[in-house]
Scaffold this motif. Structure first.
Motif, PDB file in Angstrom:
ATOM      1  N   LEU A   1       1.334  -0.862   0.001  1.00 37.98           N
ATOM      2  CA  LEU A   1      -0.405   0.129   0.090  1.00 37.98           C
ATOM      3  C   LEU A   1       0.958   1.346   0.207  1.00 37.98           C
ATOM      4  O   LEU A   1       0.593   2.654  -1.057  1.00 37.98           O
ATOM      5  N   ALA A   2       1.864   1.360   1.089  1.00 37.98           N
ATOM      6  CA  ALA A   2       2.702   2.467   1.043  1.00 37.98           C
ATOM      7  C   ALA A   2       3.811   2.361  -0.012  1.00 37.98           C
ATOM      8  O   ALA A   2       3.900   3.403  -0.561  1.00 37.98           O
ATOM      9  N   GLY A   3       3.944   1.173  -1.163  1.00 39.85           N
ATOM     10  CA  GLY A   3       4.992   1.220  -2.272  1.00 39.85           C
ATOM     11  C   GLY A   3       3.968   1.705  -3.046  1.00 39.85           C
ATOM     12  O   GLY A   3       4.875   2.284  -4.123  1.00 39.85           O
ATOM     13  N   LEU A   4       2.534   1.530  -3.449  1.00 38.79           N
ATOM     14  CA  LEU A   4       1.845   2.250  -3.864  1.00 38.79           C
ATOM     15  C   LEU A   4       1.461   3.379  -4.231  1.00 38.79           C
ATOM     16  O   LEU A   4       2.142   3.979  -5.168  1.00 38.79           O
ATOM     17  N   ALA A   5       1.633   4.033  -2.937  1.00 39.65           N
ATOM     18  CA  ALA A   5       1.463   6.077  -3.126  1.00 39.65           C
ATOM     19  C   ALA A   5       2.567   6.215  -3.461  1.00 39.65           C
ATOM     20  O   ALA A   5       2.312   7.416  -3.770  1.00 39.65           O
ATOM     21  N   VAL A   6       4.658   6.129  -3.116  1.00 41.83           N
ATOM     22  CA  VAL A   6       4.807   5.858  -3.220  1.00 41.83           C
ATOM     23  C   VAL A   6       5.426   6.149  -5.176  1.00 41.83           C
ATOM     24  O   VAL A   6       5.352   7.123  -5.754  1.00 41.83           O
ATOM     25  N   SER A   7       4.806   4.868  -6.271  1.00 34.29           N
ATOM     26  CA  SER A   7       4.947   4.448  -6.890  1.00 34.29           C
ATOM     27  C   SER A   7       3.679   5.358  -7.689  1.00 34.29           C
ATOM     28  O   SER A   7       4.360   6.329  -8.746  1.00 34.29           O
ATOM     29  N   LEU A   8       2.929   5.301  -7.317  1.00 34.51           N
ATOM     30  CA  LEU A   8       2.066   6.474  -7.950  1.00 34.51           C
ATOM     31  C   LEU A   8       2.637   7.900  -8.035  1.00 34.51           C
ATOM     32  O   LEU A   8       2.742   8.240  -9.167  1.00 34.51           O
ATOM     33  N   CYS A   9       2.985   8.296  -6.958  1.00 32.49           N
ATOM     34  CA  CYS A   9       3.460   9.539  -6.982  1.00 32.49           C
ATOM     35  C   CYS A   9       5.044   9.421  -7.968  1.00 32.49           C
ATOM     36  O   CYS A   9       5.251  10.903  -8.914  1.00 32.49           O
ATOM     37  N   PHE A  10       5.231   8.789  -8.226  1.00 31.26           N
ATOM     38  CA  PHE A  10       6.744   9.341  -8.831  1.00 31.26           C
ATOM     39  C   PHE A  10       6.575   8.713 -10.076  1.00 31.26           C
ATOM     40  O   PHE A  10       7.597  10.362 -11.657  1.00 31.26           O
ATOM     41  N   ALA A  11       5.590   7.816 -10.660  1.00 34.44           N
ATOM     42  CA  ALA A  11       5.503   7.796 -12.330  1.00 34.44           C
ATOM     43  C   ALA A  11       4.608   8.859 -13.292  1.00 34.44           C
ATOM     44  O   ALA A  11       4.850   9.488 -14.135  1.00 34.44           O
ATOM     45  N   VAL A  12       3.752   9.705 -11.781  1.00 37.12           N
ATOM     46  CA  VAL A  12       3.660  10.371 -12.848  1.00 37.12           C
ATOM     47  C   VAL A  12       3.661  12.295 -12.295  1.00 37.12           C
ATOM     48  O   VAL A  12       3.831  12.365 -13.463  1.00 37.12           O
ATOM     49  N   ALA A  13       3.874  12.126 -10.524  1.00 32.39           N
ATOM     50  CA  ALA A  13       4.075  14.293 -10.439  1.00 32.39           C
ATOM     51  C   ALA A  13       5.921  13.527 -10.220  1.00 32.39           C
ATOM     52  O   ALA A  13       6.419  14.537 -10.531  1.00 32.39           O
ATOM     53  N   ARG A  14       6.621  12.730 -10.535  1.00 30.10           N
ATOM     54  CA  ARG A  14       8.129  12.387 -11.015  1.00 30.10           C
ATOM     55  C   ARG A  14       9.118  12.734  -9.727  1.00 30.10           C
ATOM     56  O   ARG A  14      10.006  13.638  -9.498  1.00 30.10           O
ATOM     57  N   PHE A  15       8.450  12.647  -8.291  1.00 30.60           N
ATOM     58  CA  PHE A  15       9.839  12.424  -7.580  1.00 30.60           C
ATOM     59  C   PHE A  15       9.136  11.384  -6.729  1.00 30.60           C
ATOM     60  O   PHE A  15       8.165  11.204  -6.301  1.00 30.60           O
ATOM     61  N   PRO A  16       9.996  10.995  -5.607  1.00 30.10           N
ATOM     62  CA  PRO A  16      10.402  10.348  -4.105  1.00 30.10           C
ATOM     63  C   PRO A  16       9.682  10.966  -3.196  1.00 30.10           C
ATOM     64  O   PRO A  16       9.537  11.825  -2.748  1.00 30.10           O
ATOM     65  N   ASN A  17       7.721  10.882  -2.802  1.00 27.52           N
ATOM     66  CA  ASN A  17       7.378  11.550  -1.841  1.00 27.52           C
ATOM     67  C   ASN A  17       7.978  11.140  -0.112  1.00 27.52           C
ATOM     68  O   ASN A  17       7.112   9.921   0.119  1.00 27.52           O
ATOM     69  N   ALA A  18       8.068  11.718  -0.427  1.00 27.89           N
ATOM     70  CA  ALA A  18       8.704  11.313   1.376  1.00 27.89           C
ATOM     71  C   ALA A  18       7.550  11.820   2.333  1.00 27.89           C
ATOM     72  O   ALA A  18       7.633  11.098   3.995  1.00 27.89           O
ATOM     73  N   ALA A  19       6.848  12.421   2.463  1.00 33.61           N
ATOM     74  CA  ALA A  19       6.105  12.535   2.772  1.00 33.61           C
ATOM     75  C   ALA A  19       4.622  11.255   3.295  1.00 33.61           C
ATOM     76  O   ALA A  19       3.764  11.744   3.891  1.00 33.61           O
ATOM     77  N   THR A  20       4.329   9.667   2.563  1.00 34.14           N
ATOM     78  CA  THR A  20       3.608   9.334   2.180  1.00 34.14           C
ATOM     79  C   THR A  20       3.592   8.908   3.845  1.00 34.14           C
ATOM     80  O   THR A  20       2.654   8.209   3.968  1.00 34.14           O
ATOM     81  N   GLY A  21       4.938   8.581   4.243  1.00 30.46           N
ATOM     82  CA  GLY A  21       4.695   7.943   5.283  1.00 30.46           C
ATOM     83  C   GLY A  21       3.994   8.941   7.201  1.00 30.46           C
ATOM     84  O   GLY A  21       2.747   8.461   7.495  1.00 30.46           O
ATOM     85  N   ASP A  22       4.581  10.023   6.835  1.00 30.62           N
ATOM     86  CA  ASP A  22       3.417  10.621   6.953  1.00 30.62           C
ATOM     87  C   ASP A  22       2.471  11.270   6.819  1.00 30.62           C
ATOM     88  O   ASP A  22       1.267  11.170   7.860  1.00 30.62           O
ATOM     89  N   PHE A  23       1.591  10.897   6.021  1.00 31.88           N
ATOM     90  CA  PHE A  23       0.261  10.690   5.490  1.00 31.88           C
ATOM     91  C   PHE A  23      -0.418   9.157   5.897  1.00 31.88           C
ATOM     92  O   PHE A  23      -1.065   9.669   6.930  1.00 31.88           O
ATOM     93  N   MET A  24       0.469   8.238   6.200  1.00 31.44           N
ATOM     94  CA  MET A  24      -0.486   6.824   6.669  1.00 31.44           C
ATOM     95  C   MET A  24      -0.180   7.918   7.826  1.00 31.44           C
ATOM     96  O   MET A  24      -1.422   7.151   8.817  1.00 31.44           O
ATOM     97  N   THR A  25       0.813   8.345   8.580  1.00 29.40           N
ATOM     98  CA  THR A  25       0.278   8.830  10.807  1.00 29.40           C
ATOM     99  C   THR A  25      -0.671   9.187  10.798  1.00 29.40           C
ATOM    100  O   THR A  25      -1.425   8.706  11.888  1.00 29.40           O
ATOM    101  N   PHE A  26      -0.866  10.358   9.950  1.00 27.96           N
ATOM    102  CA  PHE A  26      -1.975  11.193   9.730  1.00 27.96           C
ATOM    103  C   PHE A  26      -3.028  10.318   9.977  1.00 27.96           C
ATOM    104  O   PHE A  26      -4.433  10.478  10.538  1.00 27.96           O
TER     105      PHE A  26
END
Lengths: 233, 252, 290, 410, 293
Positions: free
Chosen positions: C22-47
């Protein structure tokens, strides 16, 4: 009124200008060839009309609307189609998806059927990822994708580059049919003779400027034209 | 000394861009390579200079097979190249661009920098002198201190030629050296190339300005759709029907 | 290792793998389309986990809690796009990456500012595991596995079966051609960030259900998520999902060999090995030279 | 805690001390011109934040009590507070600031071994006392504590380990197992458990060492339970212990589980519920709930934080630190340096002597020239020759959702 | 107060050394190293373990720098021919692997117990003078780092590095290897980081795995980004700003009476996060930097 009117367009990507003041017009239903040596600014001209050049000044009026204030996606919406020279299909999408992806098309399903009828090779491979297509099929798909939105003007960036001779003929034949579909075309071509043969008019660029222009038959007969290419041969 | 390609093939995504090309170029014989866009000239250059691996075939320089060497190693061996679209170091000054091209600067190794600063300085003085002479020749002295990115396309072409010459090459691959350069300068460059050629430097030149190339070259190679379709003296080649077909396209 | 032990490890690994997926999919989606690795993904999860706990406490229903967590986190992700990431168009990936680290810190500290560092938890009935062919399966595992799988499939379905997903893939494939095909970036990006938010939210709530809710919980899952995204082939969401599941399984099944301390390190060693031997990722396609 | 109030407290303490000092100057000159400064160095943030602010508040109200009792004769006291962030780097800078900027004579209340180990060389070099709540064995070795200025108020790992073994014996365990969080303290304590248990003739498979921040400890549990033990020590912290307890229940575990008191928070009970916790054994150097010192501390702690004193064992230790330190100062006299104060710490804390449970009581007896033995809120507070407290462990069992103290281990 | 300021200066100086190392890697060469803390730990453990075996300080520090650089070598060889962001991921993973190794391999590192009693140079001079001398040592190391950076950047090697940032293919075409240059820079940066680790270990006299967490890497990044990547002064200014910020918040509490100490910690991290966002958005060149590319 001309379909497209370009006046004094200049600009480029980095610090130096590639286009240095180009005037050009296209009438509805007309095919216009732009030729010139490498680095003359042909591709940049097309991209500037499409809105893909970051730094761009001058005036570009299409169908009575000022283009420079519009985003590329909105230029598609008002009737401009674009076939880039390379990377002209979405390789990871299927053939069908490449067509479906185009936005703002009235009666999309019917339009897709039209396109597949027109390009039977694509119809056969409609579920194949586009990166698996041959060069010729790719070119057809790129055309089909650009035609989906029923453009009034098609911008073609060297559509026959690196195609085999029989395919080159097919592509030119295809371009020649465009006016029948009430589309004008701006065609960048290396094969100036073949291209001018199906064109109404032509422009020759050098170093970001127009150095020669005129009706296609005149250009074909112009000895300057021959010299530019073959050194008086 | 000679440069040869033997049975070279190169494809991109199923498209054969260079199709079984073989030829041999002698250093003494200035050679031009012509052909329409997409004929595979630039790809062939990339294969020869080591920027693209060939799918098949081999490249020989001076009798040695070099296709396993990296691009940098081939350049050190003496094969210089320029790019079709100029690729200057945009954020360096024009002079620095040339300095970067010079070979044998021990100061490019950190060890020498820290332990043999005297040697580095001495070599740098020599290189700067050579670079200034090069600037003079190219007519770029006036812009020597400007950032290369700010030059016009033509000036960048010249700069790139100069940078390639700074590597003291034995063989030079020029990719459209005249594009965007003004006619006076073209003659200037022509003279220089001729001088170098007479001194023994080999040349293989891709150029669309056929009159200029025809003046210079002893021999022309013609490519179309990845294949070598003709070769010979300029006069022979330009009279060739197949070449004209390939260039302007056949009649309807 | 007996079959039962192996089976139990596999069950644990699968659950862990679904979370990483799940987390990897969120990271990968962002990387594929927005073209950067999103380090805030983990904190989205915490939130999402905190939002879920709060909403469950307020409504008394876990389902309502989870649903509000998904909505709020999707909103958060979209807001972060509108306020921050939108402005990086045309810059190298380092700038948005650094900004996403900043966003991660900011999110976490806003959380701790208001709710402190204390541990929270969801209220879930705790039940004995069902023994099934020697393997112990907890009822909650079935729920977690089911929900994760459904979410993963739903996101992939959006991506592959809907018009907006098709457009998203087109933008990922070739942004310039996408614009020249008349694809409007705004709608695509808003959908993308909604999906990223939703995916992180389900991951966060699942993680919170399985463990406890603490401020660092999501951040700790970030590296395995990155690993999954890279292993799956950069910018290949399906690959990221499969790689995430594989990582979880490998971590769990490797414990008899390497012990518990090296368990996490295994995924990073695998990651480095993959990058060296197969730079395009296990399931990736060759990246065009840019 | 609102800072304004705290600053006020600091100032009041200073002034009160100054008044006492003036009165005392007449009789005894010496060092009385300079107040004794205490640095409260607690884990306000970071991993120890659950306990830190309670510890800090306790130090302040304990000193307030000392002041109300008349203060240390001839010694005004000032206090400065800092946050370790539960990080050795931050703690070192904070300790430096306390010692160099605030000129403190004693640092009290450091938590977690890595923080105390990082601060110890600094206090040692500055001849500053360090009263800490960390259990790493290295803290009381002659190499680390050459001047005998560091005092441990928390049970050392070996004492906790012995306690586990004693409980196992008490519970008539036949097959024991252990799990430890991967850090110094937890691994050491199950290590000592193992050696004590094996010395007593039992057998213990290799303890399972687990990593923090895992999403599941099912595999670790499975290994720990693979020999079908009837007694399992889980030595960790609150988040991981919560997960392990739940997973043990879900896995149908039947072994008796023992956890240290610090791994149990109010959140654990809320999250897991009575059924999961039923029968869980909690061991801690528990405040002797019957002791007078604990009652005083408990009341004050409730007033300051709203939580029961039993929820923060480290706060109780801080309470005792203040009492022991001020009593030792009282005994050593106003001109005494830290070496002299350190020397009398066992004299006020250990038997023989009359048992006292507060500074006030002790001060009176010391003034009368009697021997005293401070009995604290966190235990009887008796130090061995290395400066380690010898604790009394309370063993409690969860029953019907409530923790009931069953017996004490002395 | 002098002792405290000395301590702040020492820690700030160590941060500055770290920032110089990263600045060389990222600021000048564009190498995205997210494993700063790993090389820092290598330096710290190397120097500490050698010192405890009686090796003289000079050799400890040298060994720390060299070993950290050597650890960078295989990583660089693996990644520097790949895309830029691969180095970021590999270094991040390397830092975690290394931490696990330090935790697990007790025979070497003493595991989670950490290594106490690391000797400190100049401790014979007494607290004040010794602390001051150590500060001088740290500042000397920092100045050495500055002068190394200045020399590299102004040299033919530095010219080549800048050329690589502009166009790697063009660099290849003149016979120079971009991968070699990047590897050299990566190793030099790692060496500086290792030296910083050694200085840290001997200053603190105690090291344990939980001191080497990823947060530290991000602190160093923050220093470089705030100060200005690609500027020597930027690294120093960034480190100074970061130290001032981390330490200053100790005193900030006195003027923000409505904030509890727990909340203060949150505010500190929030401010760092916000600064990162705002800097990358509105001042990507940092305080002192030139325009980012």
């Amino acid at each position: 009124m001309s379909l497209l009117e370009v006046a004094g367009i200049a600009g480029g990507y980095g610090e130096a200008d590639i286009l240095r003041g180009i005037d050009l017009r296209i009438e509805p239903g007309e095919i216009v060839t732009v030729a010139g040596t490498n680095g003359a600014g042909k591709s940049t001209l097309i991209k500037a009309i499409m809105g893909l050049v970051p730094r761009c000044r001058g005036r570009v009026v299409f169908d009575g609307r000022d283009l420079l204030s519009l985003d590329p996606e909105d230029r598609v919406g008002i009737g401009i189609g674009y076939v880039p020279q390379v990377a002209n299909v979405f390789g990871t999408l299927s053939v069908l998806d490449n067509l479906r992806v185009v936005e703002g098309v009235a009666g999309r399903a019917a339009r897709i059927r039209d396109m597949l009828d027109r390009f039977p090779a694509l119809a056969e491979r409609r579920h194949v990822a586009a990166r698996a297509l041959s060069g010729g099929e790719r070119q057809q798909l790129a055309f089909a994708r650009a035609l989906m939105s029923r453009p009034k003007l098609l911008l073609l960036d060297e559509p026959t580059a690196a195609l085999s001779p029989n395919l080159v003929g097919q592509v030119f034949a295809l371009i020649a049919t465009l006016p029948g579909h009430s589309a004008a075309a701006l065609l960048i071509e290396q094969r100036a003779r073949q291209s001018l043969a199906i064109s109404n008019r032509g422009y020759i660029l050098d170093s970001g400027r127009v150095v020669l222009e005129g009706p296609a038959p005149e250009l074909l007969g112009d000895e300057r034209m021959a010299r530019l290419y073959l050194g008086g041969g | 000394m000679s440069l040869g390609v033997h049975g070279v093939n190169k494809s991109f995504g199923g498209l054969r861009v260079v199709d079984d090309v073989s030829f041999q170029v002698q250093a003494a014989e200035l050679t031009g390579l012509i052909g329409p866009n997409g004929a595979g000239k630039s790809t062939l250059f990339a294969v020869i200079s080591g920027f693209q691996p060939a799918d098949a075939g081999c490249v020989r320089f001076d009798g040695h097979e070099i296709q396993r060497l990296s691009a940098a190693a081939r350049a050190r061996l003496g094969i210089a190249r320029t790019f079709q679209v100029p690729r200057p170091f945009a954020h360096l000054t024009v002079r620095e661009n040339l300095l970067t091209g010079a070979r044998d600067q021990p100061g490019e190794h950190v060890f020498n920098l820290l332990c043999r600063p005297g040697v580095v300085r001495q070599r740098e003085r020599q290189i700067v002198a050579r670079a200034d002479a090069m600037l003079e020749f190219l007519g770029l002295t006036r812009v020597a201190g400007e950032r290369a990115g700010a030059l016009s396309g033509g000036q960048q072409k010249l700069l790139e030629l100069g940078r390639a010459l700074m590597t003291e090459p034995r063989f030079i691959l020029l990719d459209e050296p005249y594009a965007g350069v003004n006619p006076v300068l073209i003659e200037e460059i022509e003279r220089r190339i001729r001088t170098l050629s007479e001194q023994g430097t080999g040349f293989l030149i891709v150029e669309h300005n056929l009159p200029a190339l025809a003046r210079l070259a002893a021999r022309l190679l013609v490519m179309d759709r990845g294949r070598l379709i003709a070769s010979g003296t300029p006069a022979q080649v330009l009279a060739d029907r197949a070449v004209q077909e390939a260039y302007i396209g056949g009649g309807p | 290792m007996s079959a039962a032990v192996g089976l139990n490890l596999a069950v644990a690994g699968l659950i862990q793998g679904l979370l990483i997926a799940l987390a990897g999919l969120a990271v990968s989606l962002c990387f594929a389309v927005a073209r950067f690795p999103n380090a805030a993904t983990g904190d989205f999860m915490t939130f999402a986990a905190y939002a879920g706990v709060a909403a469950q406490a307020w409504t008394g229903s876990l389902l309502a809690g989870a649903a509000s967590a998904v909505l709020l986190t999707a909103g958060l992700a979209v807001a972060s796009y509108v306020l921050v990431f939108r402005n990086f168009r045309g810059r190298s990936l380092v700038a948005p990456l650094i900004a996403s680290i900043g966003l991660a810190f900011l999110l976490r500290s806003v959380l701790t500012f208001f709710v402190g560092f204390d541990q929270h938890s969801f209220h879930v009935p705790i039940a004995r595991a069902i023994v099934f062919a020697g393997a112990r399966v907890r009822p909650i595992d079935l729920w977690l596995a089911g929900t994760s799988a459904v979410t993963l499939l739903a996101v992939l379905a959006v991506l592959f079966l809907t018009p907006i997903g098709r457009r998203m893939r087109a933008v990922a494939d070739n942004p310039e051609l996408a614009r020249a095909s008349g694809i409007r970036a705004r709608a695509v990006m808003l959908t993308l960030w909604t999906l990223i938010g939703a995916c992180s939210a389900v991951g966060g709530v699942m993680l919170g259900l399985q463990t406890v809710v603490v401020p660092e919980m999501g951040w700790n899952l970030l590296l395995p998520a990155f690993a999954a995204a890279v292993l799956g082939g950069v910018g290949n969401p399906t690959g990221a999902v499969l790689a995430g599941i594989a990582l979880g399984l490998v971590q769990a099944l490797s414990t008899p060999l390497v012990g518990f301390t090296y368990q996490t390190a295994i995924s990073f060693i695998l990651l480095i090995a993959t990058l060296v031997l197969r730079p395009q990722g296990l399931l990736g396609r060759a990246e065009p030279v840019r | 805690m609102p800072v304004r109030k705290w600053m006020l407290t600091r100032r009041v303490l200073g002034q009160a001390g100054a008044a006492t000092a003036l009165a005392a100057v007449v009789g005894r000159p010496a060092r009385a011109d300079r107040p004794y400064r205490i640095g409260a160095l607690n884990p306000i943030t970071g991993a120890g934040s659950t306990y830190g602010s309670g510890m800090q508040k306790t130090i302040l109200f304990a000193l307030e009590e000392v002041k109300r009792a008349g203060g240390v004769d001839g010694r005004p006291i000032e206090v400065y507070a800092e946050d370790t962030q539960t990080s050795p780097d931050a703690a070192v800078l904070a300790a430096r600031k306390l010692i160099d900027a605030n000129k403190v004579d004693a640092i009290i209340g450091t938590w977690s071994s890595s923080v105390s180990l990082a601060v110890l060389p600094i206090t040692n070099e500055a001849n500053c006392l360090l009263l800490h709540t960390s259990s790493a064995p290295a803290l009381s070795t002659p190499a680390q504590n050459p001047k005998h200025l560091a005092w441990r108020f928390q049970a050392a790992s070996h004492q906790i380990g012995d306690a586990y073994a004693a409980i196992a014996a008490h519970e008539k365990a036949s097959r024991a197992a252990a799990m430890a969080f991967n850090n110094d303290v937890q691994i050491a304590s199950v290590g000592f458990f193992r050696s004590a248990w094996e010395k007593a003739g039992g057998k213990l498979p290799n303890p399972v060492v687990y990593e923090p921040n895992r999403t599941s400890y099912a595999a670790e549990l499975q290994q720990a339970l693979s020999e079908k033990p009837d007694f399992l020590v889980v030595s960790g912290y609150v988040p991981d212990t919560s997960i392990i307890l739940r997973e043990a229940y879900e896995a149908g575990n039947t072994a008796k589980i023992v956890i240290p008191g610090w791994a149990m928070g109010p959140a654990t009970v809320k999250a897991l519920g009575a059924e999961v916790l039923e029968g869980l054994i909690v061991v801690d150097a528990v405040p002797d709930a019957g002791s007078a010192a604990f009652k005083t501390f408990d009341a004050a702690y409730r007033a300051a934080t709203g939580n029961p004193g039993s929820s923060n064992i480290y706060a109780a230790m801080c309470y005792d630190m203040v009492a022991v330190l001020t009593l030792a100062m009282q005994k050593a006299g106003p001109s005494a340096d830290n070496a002299a104060i350190a020397q009398v710490i066992p004299e006020v804390a250990n038997p023989p002597g009359q048992a006292v449970s507060s500074f006030a009581e002790g001060r009176k007896l010391l003034q009368a020239g009697q021997k005293i033995n401070y009995e604290g809120a966190s235990g009887p507070i008796d130090f061995d020759e290395r400066g380690d407290v010898t604790p009394v462990f309370g063993v409690s069992v969860f029953h019907d959702g409530k923790l009931e103290q069953r017996y004490l281990l002395k | 107060m002098q002792g405290y300021l000395t301590a702040v200066g020492t820690v700030g100086g160590i941060y500055a050394l770290l920032a110089l190392g990263l600045n060389l890697q990222y600021g000048f060469t564009g190498l995205i190293n997210f494993g700063v803390v790993a090389f820092y730990a290598v330096g710290a453990y190397t120097s500490a373990l050698l010192a405890l075996r009686g090796v003289p300080f000079v050799l400890d520090f040298a060994a720390a720098a060299v070993l950290a650089a050597l650890f960078a070598w295989p990583l660089g060889v693996m990644c520097l021919r790949l895309r830029d962001d691969y180095l970021a991921i590999v270094t991040l993973a390397f830092a975690e692997i290394l931490r696990t190794v330090i935790v697990s391999e007790e025979w070497l590192t003493n595991g989670t117990r950490g290594i106490p009693g690391i000797p400190r140079p100049f401790s014979g001079l007494g607290a004040a003078a010794g602390g001051f001398a150590y500060l001088a040592l740290v500042l000397a190391a920092m100045l050495a780092g500055v002068s190394l950076t200045v020399r590299l950047v102004g040299s033919p090697f530095g010219r080549l590095i800048q050329a690589i940032r502009d166009d790697e293919d063009a660099v290849r075409s003149v016979g120079k290897s971009p991968a070699r240059c990047k590897l050299v820079v990566f190793m030099i940066g790692a060496g500086l980081t290792g030296l910083a680790g050694a200085l840290y270990a001997h200053y603190l006299t105690y090291i344990s795995p939980d001191q080497f967490v990823p947060l530290l890497t991000f602190y160093v990044w923050i220093a470089v980004i705030m100060g200005g990547a690609g500027r020597v002064g930027g690294a120093i200014a960034g480190a100074a700003l970061l130290t001032l910020f981390l330490e200053g918040s100790r005193f900030l509490r006195d003027v923000l009476p409505f904030v509890s100490e727990v909340q203060m910690a949150s505010l500190r991290l929030a401010a760092i996060g916000l600064m990162l966002i705002l800097f990358t958005l509105y001042r990507p060149q940092g305080l002192l930097g030139r325009v980012a590319r």
